[in-house]
Design an enzyme around this catalytic site. Structure first.
Site, mmCIF file in Angstrom:
data_model
loop_
_atom_site.group_PDB
_atom_site.id
_atom_site.type_symbol
_atom_site.label_atom_id
_atom_site.label_comp_id
_atom_site.label_asym_id
_atom_site.label_seq_id
_atom_site.Cartn_x
_atom_site.Cartn_y
_atom_site.Cartn_z
ATOM 1 N N ASP A 55 46.293 50.034 31.179
ATOM 2 C CA ASP A 55 47.634 50.010 30.580
ATOM 3 C C ASP A 55 48.450 48.843 31.120
ATOM 4 O OD1 ASP A 55 47.774 52.286 28.908
ATOM 5 O OD2 ASP A 55 47.699 53.548 30.714
ATOM 6 N N TRP A 199 49.697 20.080 68.675
ATOM 7 C CA TRP A 199 49.172 18.954 69.452
ATOM 8 C C TRP A 199 48.711 19.492 70.813
ATOM 9 C CZ3 TRP A 199 51.212 17.011 74.130
ATOM 10 C CH2 TRP A 199 50.497 15.913 74.634
ATOM 11 N N LYS A 476 37.326 3.572 67.737
ATOM 12 C CA LYS A 476 38.115 4.802 67.746
ATOM 13 C C LYS A 476 39.301 4.544 66.818
ATOM 14 C CE LYS A 476 40.845 7.691 70.935
ATOM 15 N NZ LYS A 476 41.223 7.849 72.354
ATOM 16 N N TRP A 477 39.331 5.241 65.698
ATOM 17 C CA TRP A 477 40.367 5.043 64.667
ATOM 18 C C TRP A 477 41.391 6.158 64.840
ATOM 19 C CZ3 TRP A 477 39.185 3.163 59.087
ATOM 20 C CH2 TRP A 477 40.286 3.341 58.254
ATOM 21 N N ASP A 478 42.528 5.791 65.372
ATOM 22 C CA ASP A 478 43.559 6.774 65.693
ATOM 23 C C ASP A 478 44.589 6.871 64.572
ATOM 24 O OD1 ASP A 478 44.944 8.609 67.249
ATOM 25 O OD2 ASP A 478 44.873 7.391 69.053
ATOM 26 N N ASN A 480 48.557 8.498 64.733
ATOM 27 C CA ASN A 480 49.396 9.247 65.668
ATOM 28 C C ASN A 480 50.712 9.786 65.138
ATOM 29 O OD1 ASN A 480 47.934 9.475 68.155
ATOM 30 N ND2 ASN A 480 48.058 7.252 68.314
ATOM 31 N N CYS A 526 40.393 10.084 65.212
ATOM 32 C CA CYS A 526 41.309 10.668 66.179
ATOM 33 C C CYS A 526 42.666 10.719 65.501
ATOM 34 C CB CYS A 526 41.353 9.760 67.414
ATOM 35 S SG CYS A 526 42.563 10.252 68.662
ATOM 36 N N ASP A 548 43.832 15.865 72.610
ATOM 37 C CA ASP A 548 44.357 15.089 73.726
ATOM 38 C C ASP A 548 44.383 15.917 74.998
ATOM 39 O OD1 ASP A 548 44.685 12.661 72.569
ATOM 40 O OD2 ASP A 548 46.847 12.849 72.189
HETATM 41 C C1 GLA Z 1 46.476 9.144 70.956
HETATM 42 C C2 GLA Z 1 45.028 9.470 71.233
HETATM 43 C C3 GLA Z 1 44.714 9.191 72.676
HETATM 44 C C4 GLA Z 1 44.998 7.734 72.973
HETATM 45 C C5 GLA Z 1 46.443 7.400 72.625
HETATM 46 C C6 GLA Z 1 46.706 5.908 72.748
HETATM 47 O O1 GLA Z 1 47.323 10.018 71.606
HETATM 48 O O2 GLA Z 1 44.757 10.801 70.915
HETATM 49 O O3 GLA Z 1 43.366 9.485 72.957
HETATM 50 O O4 GLA Z 1 44.114 6.914 72.252
HETATM 51 O O5 GLA Z 1 46.751 7.796 71.308
HETATM 52 O O6 GLA Z 1 47.989 5.581 72.403
#
Ligand code: GLA
Length: 738
Positions: A55, A199, A476-478, A480, A526, A548
């Site tokens: 229904d 974080w 390491k390609w960050d 932030n 990263c 971190d």
């Molecule tokens: C971020 C990364 C760290 C480091 C800093 C550098 O916080 O997680 O491992 O590379 O940047 O500024």
């Protein structure tokens, strides 16, 4: 054949242990029949397609009063034609209406699985018996074609889904939402398990029972985020690591996502995953297509360890760059927590030299080597060497490291810009902002418009040049900060809602160009630690900086949570100095290493300042890890004791090699208590018939004994500085005796 199409258009997708069933109804819609443990093909499944008129709800059409959309378990649901639950997609038509009547047109099965263009995706390049079913649906009034893709990967019990929209009409339409996959489960007696954090506190397990209404997790940060992760599970209430039914879902995507469970009035659970419909839209011109990211689904009746293992095996064979899924990852030292921005050539060379002495294989130069960067206020975007710190350039450092037969890695944050930079002087228009409005800073930096091909060309040229000239082995390609003021100067007014998705497509494009031009370079992603720990990134960068937070105790929770949805060799795990920089805790170097062993092992401390006893400990740890690296990085991973339940004081893990001749179990105890009860550690995944020794002892144990009766764990007694009783870790190495 693993995908069969039966009379009445019943589609049966079978993996080694699962079945997925749906059908095209006489009215044209697709209806889900079943997803779970494997069932026999010799059924008609008509009973599952049975309807029962209710229904107070609408019917699909006048001739079929008993087909009611609110009761159909849909494959890919629309909104506005009788189904009032969360829809999988929605379109605005040229006349402004938002109704779509998708009807089944045809189905096709092909062997294998091809990659998607412009998006990270799964593949079957090792002839692992994948098959792909594509279903074509059409909305007649607009000539919109929607294809639903299903690939089965039988041996890992994985099904990959996605959808593609093609506008075959005469006018443009707008896609308002386009999720990747939908499952309508017939009941909601499940726990929803997600991974929340922040974080430095990523991916902590959260478990709650489903309740009527909407629930789920999402990101609107144009990143998969620290706060939630796209991976989630639905488990029967008594399911744990060792037993019980559980579904796992993950997305091959790094941007805004939405994982939704909608428990409706009849107690069914609609599960949806894909690009977050908020902050999304796509203007689909005549003749063009839109492809959603892929969603990965897996199921087992054998608990969450089994689920994690099959998904992990799947990622390593069908998602991650095959070169790096086979290669063992190098033990690295990173200078970040050793020097921060304060270093010169001599300091870097000394770190590399001392690292080489203890057996480390790669040196990574982190932030601060470029522009005039001395702190986080300047130079992002200026990808040329900081001549104040390194007057002779990068080359002498790279040559020194290569001379030690070590690899060299370098940090970049490609997507970002500081106002104090040459790049900003030259191209202020490349910074994301809405003209006439302020731009929001984050860590003193702003974001480059990755939707702009000129920006990507600039970044490709600069980074590629450094890779080629200096001979980098690793990047390491960050990333932030999260994205604000989403606005594309290159996009039209109608396209502005495309910005977040286009940003991620731009990131993928740059990754694609750099990894294609430099196939030998290992990328680690990263995002302030684990803010972009997702399968989209893993497609290009097979490992990621997990967090971190390098404190051993915090890492137990972070790595344990991460392990549910990701492979151990996706997790960067380093030993850092104490007191720990993030929480101030003092843990022994022994405990720190025993936690970090269960990932891509490395160090992030000033090795030039370590006392002799710690250096000696490091040397031993490195030799140990090298000996057992294949099982740590590529073995089957088990969670033995769950730190997210009970008193949150104990965790235990284990890795087992392919032929079950070697297993390494760990046990972590956070606080010590007097007069504890008698403890045993229960191994998993051993060969019940094999005989094993543990930690080189002379006693022999059968595999079934170690798994069922367990192994005695001695009481932890205060033993001085080297092994304080709190924050204690033990390893148990079980080796089969020939
Ligand atoms: C971020 C990364 C760290 C480091 C800093 C550098 O916080 O997680 O491992 O590379 O940047 O500024």
């Amino acid at each position: 054949m693993s995908i069969t199409i039966k009379d009445h258009n019943v589609f049966h997708l079978q993996t080694d242990h699962c079945s997925y069933l749906f059908t095209a109804l006489p009215t044209g819609q697709l209806a889900q029949l079943y997803y779970g443990a494997k069932v026999n093909q010799n059924n008609t499944f008509q009973n599952l397609a049975t309807r029962e008129w209710h229904d107070s709800t609408t019917s699909v059409d006048f001739d079929h009063p008993d087909y009611q959309k609110e009761l159909i378990k849909a494959e890919y649901s629309d909104f506005g034609t009788g189904d009032f639950r969360e829809p999988a997609f929605q379109i605005t038509n040229p006349d402004g209406s938002r109704i779509t009547n998708l009807n089944f047109v045809n189905a096709k099965v092909v062997d294998g699985k091809s990659r998607l263009a412009h998006l990270p995706s799964t593949f079957d390049e090792n002839a692992d018996d994948a098959q792909t079913l594509s279903i074509t649906m059409e909305d007649k009034p607009t000539s919109l074609k929607v294809e639903l893709f299903y690939t089965i990967f039988p041996h890992q019990d994985v099904i990959v889904r996605s959808a593609r929209f093609t506008n075959n009409g005469d006018d443009a339409i707008d896609i308002n939402r386009a999720l990747s996959a939908q499952i309508d489960l017939p009941d909601h007696d499940y726990d929803l398990i997600t991974f929340a954090g922040s974080w430095a506190r990523e991916r902590h397990l959260v478990r709650r029972h489903l309740f009527p209404g909407l629930q789920g997790v999402e990101s609107l940060r144009t990143a998969s985020s620290h706060q939630e992760n796209p991976f989630f599970m639905l488990a029967r209430p008594h399911t744990d690591n060792d037993q019980g039914a559980v579904y796992g879902f993950n997305l091959v995507y790094s941007g805004n996502f939405s994982d939704i469970v909608d428990v409706d009035q009849f107690g069914t659970a609609r599960v949806l995953t894909g690009i977050n419909p908020q902050e999304f839209g796509w203007h689909l011109k005549t003749g063009s297509s839109f492809q959603t990211p892929e969603a990965i689904m897996s199921f087992t009746t054998n608990g969450m360890n089994q689920l994690s293992q099959q998904m992990s095996a799947f990622y390593q064979q069908h998602l991650v760059n095959q070169r790096f899924s086979r290669e063992l990852r190098p033990i690295l030292i990173n200078n970040w927590e050793a020097t921060y921005f304060d270093f010169d050539q001599e300091k870097l060379m000394k770190i590399a030299h001392n690292a080489h002495e203890v057996g480390i294989e790669m040196f990574v130069l982190d932030d601060g080597w470029f522009g005039h960067r001395d702190d986080d206020t300047s130079s992002l975007g200026d990808w040329f060497v900081n001549e104040k710190k390194l007057p002779n350039g990068l080359q002498p450092v790279v040559d020194h490291v290569h001379g030690l037969k070590m690899k060299f890695g370098l940090w970049f944050e490609p997507e970002m810009i500081n106002k104090d930079s040459q790049l900003y002087q030259d191209h202020p228009e490349w910074m994301i902002h809405v003209p006439g409005r302020p731009a929001t800073p984050g860590r003193n930096q702003y974001v480059l418009d990755m939707t702009d091909p000129d920006v990507r060309d600039y970044l490709f040229t600069k980074i590629n040049q450094i890779i080629k000239e200096t001979g980098l082995d690793y990047i390491k390609w960050d990333m932030n900060r999260n994205i604000t003021e989403m606005y594309g100067a290159q996009l039209t007014k109608q396209q502005q809602l495309e910005f977040s998705h286009r940003y991620i497509l731009g990131v993928y494009d740059l990754y694609d160009r750099l990894t294609t031009a430099n196939p030998h370079v290992l990328f680690e992603s990263c995002a302030s630690g684990g803010g972009r720990f997702d399968l989209g990134m893993m497609y290009y960068a097979p490992q990621a900086w997990t967090s971190d937070d390098t404190d051993a105790v915090e890492r137990i929770f972070i790595q344990d949570g991460t392990s549910y949805g990701y492979s151990p060799n996706m997790m960067g795990a380093h030993v850092s100095a104490v007191p720990n920089g993030q929480v101030g805790r003092l843990t022994s170097i022994d405990t720190r290493a025993k936690v970090a062993f269960f990932g891509d092992f490395g160090y992030e401390l000033d090795i030039t300042k370590l006392p002799a006893d710690e250096l000696a400990a490091m040397k031993k740890q490195i030799a140990f890890y090298k000996k057992y690296r294949p099982v740590f990085q590529q073995g089957k991973f088990y969670r033995l004791v769950d730190p997210f339940s009970g008193d949150h004081n104990v965790a235990a893990w284990e890795v087992v090699n392919n032929d079950q001749s070697l297993a390494i179990a760990s046990r972590y105890q956070i606080l010590n208590h007097p007069n504890p009860s008698y403890l045993r550690l229960y191994f998993r995944g051993l060969d019940p018939k094999k005989a094993y020794t543990v930690n080189g002892g002379s006693e022999r144990f059968s595999g079934d004994l170690l798994m069922n009766a367990g192994y005695f764990v001695p009481r932890i007694l205060p033993a001085g500085k080297e092994a304080p009783a709190d924050f204690h870790a033990d390893l148990f190495v079980a080796k089969a005796v020939k």
